[in-house]
Scaffold this motif. Structure first.
Motif: not given
Length: 441
Positions: A146-154, A161-167
């Protein structure tokens, strides 16, 4: 040791204090990196809580102020695909004068934790942290990685946040085939023996639009037949007054059939609006997903009262049902008319996936253990979440942030609302359910 869900549920009382502490960090996201506050502080707080018990989380971000935290818990069965569990650390701003408590104090009173982010979504973040801490101190290991992810900017689209991480760091999510985040798993009481817990299996598409009218500029004292402000006002009025037709998605059909069964009645021939009226706060949540919407949110024109401007602009917040993108553009163009041009400010995809999956079965079973009166149904969310980023990595995304709520609590009104709060009992219930769900995979 390796552990699966047992017949005993840990109490998770720590989750209440964790939620309170996190709310006390003002991580307001104004949409402007220069004025947004506290996202890094919130991320550092998460890191500190995890390092206290022996984790080595990764903190990284678009810049020093917008930080995300990731920790990977390797499962006992590495051949199984990994699962992503994600929650965001930012919140929308709050005007303190409008609240009965300080929105950034994390006040605990009257059986609730009060403050901005209490249900959107520092409650689930606190659950995630409480579970991680319990696993480490008790030597518990999930079967599935399990990957636990706590994001910024949602709260402003997840660009930083999530889009930056995915890219930029897709390797952090290697092996993840499914993702679980907000919003879903909250209870709606039908009667004393029946509580429905909607699970989010789809999201409307986000389409923020700028529309522009042009005309002939001139002196305000003259007669003008080609007035940009008048053209724009007419177009905005047409959009605001229009009701788009109902779209029967697979999700809506399953929800209507399921809620009818829970209510002991056949709703197949009942108009959806009638059903919505009977569901109270849940009805407002579901009602926003019946059709495409386009709401005017801003107007700008002119620079002096006696000058007719050559252009006038407006912004529209449009939300599109899955599979309706082309039809929506046809509808909006017809409403705007030939004198108005449009452009997308933000245009993100709509999502819809199956409710009939082993992951949902595990959610249902975890809820049933803690609440024998529970039933689960799929629903489509009117807003957007970080799922729109993670789906780009091929993940199937669900919303499951379990809360058992008092029947009289207007849950829908708390999102981005005044006096946002979460019941203490709902927090501990949610942590138990989420823990059981994760350990059953």
């Amino acid at each position: 040791m390796t552990s699966n869900a047992s017949d005993q549920s840990p109490d998770f009382h720590e989750v209440v204090e964790l939620c309170s502490q996190l709310i006390a960090i003002d991580s307001s996201n104004t949409g402007d990196p220069a004025t947004s506050a506290g996202e890094r502080e919130a991320a550092e707080w998460v890191v500190a809580r995890l390092e206290e018990v022996g984790y080595e989380p990764t903190m990284l971000g678009w810049d020093e102020s917008r930080q995300n935290v990731i920790v990977r818990v390797d499962g006992a069965s590495p051949d199984k695909p990994a699962l992503l569990l994600h929650g965001h650390l930012d919140v929308v701003p709050a005007v303190a004068e409008e609240w009965s408590v300080d929105p950034f104090a994390g006040v605990i009173k009257d059986g609730f934790v009060w403050g901005r982010g209490a249900i959107d979504m520092k409650d689930m973040v606190a659950m995630m942290i409480a579970i991680l801490r319990r696993w480490k101190t008790d030597g518990v290991r999930p079967d599935r990685t399990i990957v636990f992810c706590f994001t910024a900017d949602e709260e402003h689209g997840g660009v930083y946040g999530a889009h930056w991480l995915v890219k930029n760091h897709p390797e952090l999510f290697e092996g993840c085939t499914e993702a679980v985040g907000e919003v879903g798993g909250f209870s709606h009481t039908v009667d004393e023996g029946t509580r429905v817990y909607p699970i989010m299996t789809g999201e409307k598409g986000i389409a923020w639009m700028k529309i522009t009218a042009t005309g002939t500029p001139g002196h305000g004292s003259m007669v003008h037949q080609d007035n940009a402000v008048a053209k724009l006002a007419d177009a905005v009025s047409r959009v605001a007054a229009h009701q788009f037709p109902i779209v029967w998605t697979d999700t809506l059909r399953q929800f209507v059939a399921g809620i009818g069964k829970a209510m002991g009645t056949d709703l197949a021939s009942v108009e959806p609006e009638v059903i919505i009226d009977k569901l109270g706060a849940l009805g407002r949540i579901i009602g926003a997903t019946l059709r495409n919407t386009a709401n005017p949110t801003g107007l700008q024109a002119g620079y002096k009262v006696n000058v007719i401007p050559s252009t006038a602009t407006a912004t529209l917040d449009c939300r599109i049902i899955p599979g309706q993108e082309e039809e929506f553009e046809r509808q909006i163009d017809e409403l705007l008319g030939p004198d108005i041009t449009r452009e997308w400010i933000v245009h993100d995809k709509a999502l819809e996936i199956s409710f009939d999956t082993p992951l949902v079965e595990a959610m249902t079973a975890a809820l049933k253990f803690e609440d024998d009166a529970s039933q689960t149904l799929p629903f489509l969310m009117s807003g957007g979440t970080d799922a729109k980023a993670f789906v780009d990595l091929g993940m199937s995304c669900y919303g499951f942030s379990p809360l058992k709520l008092p029947p009289d609590l207007d849950f829908a009104a708390l999102f981005h609302g005044i006096d946002e709060r979460v019941p203490v009992d709902a927090l501990t219930f949610g942590a138990r359910v989420l823990n059981r769900f994760l350990l059953s995979l």
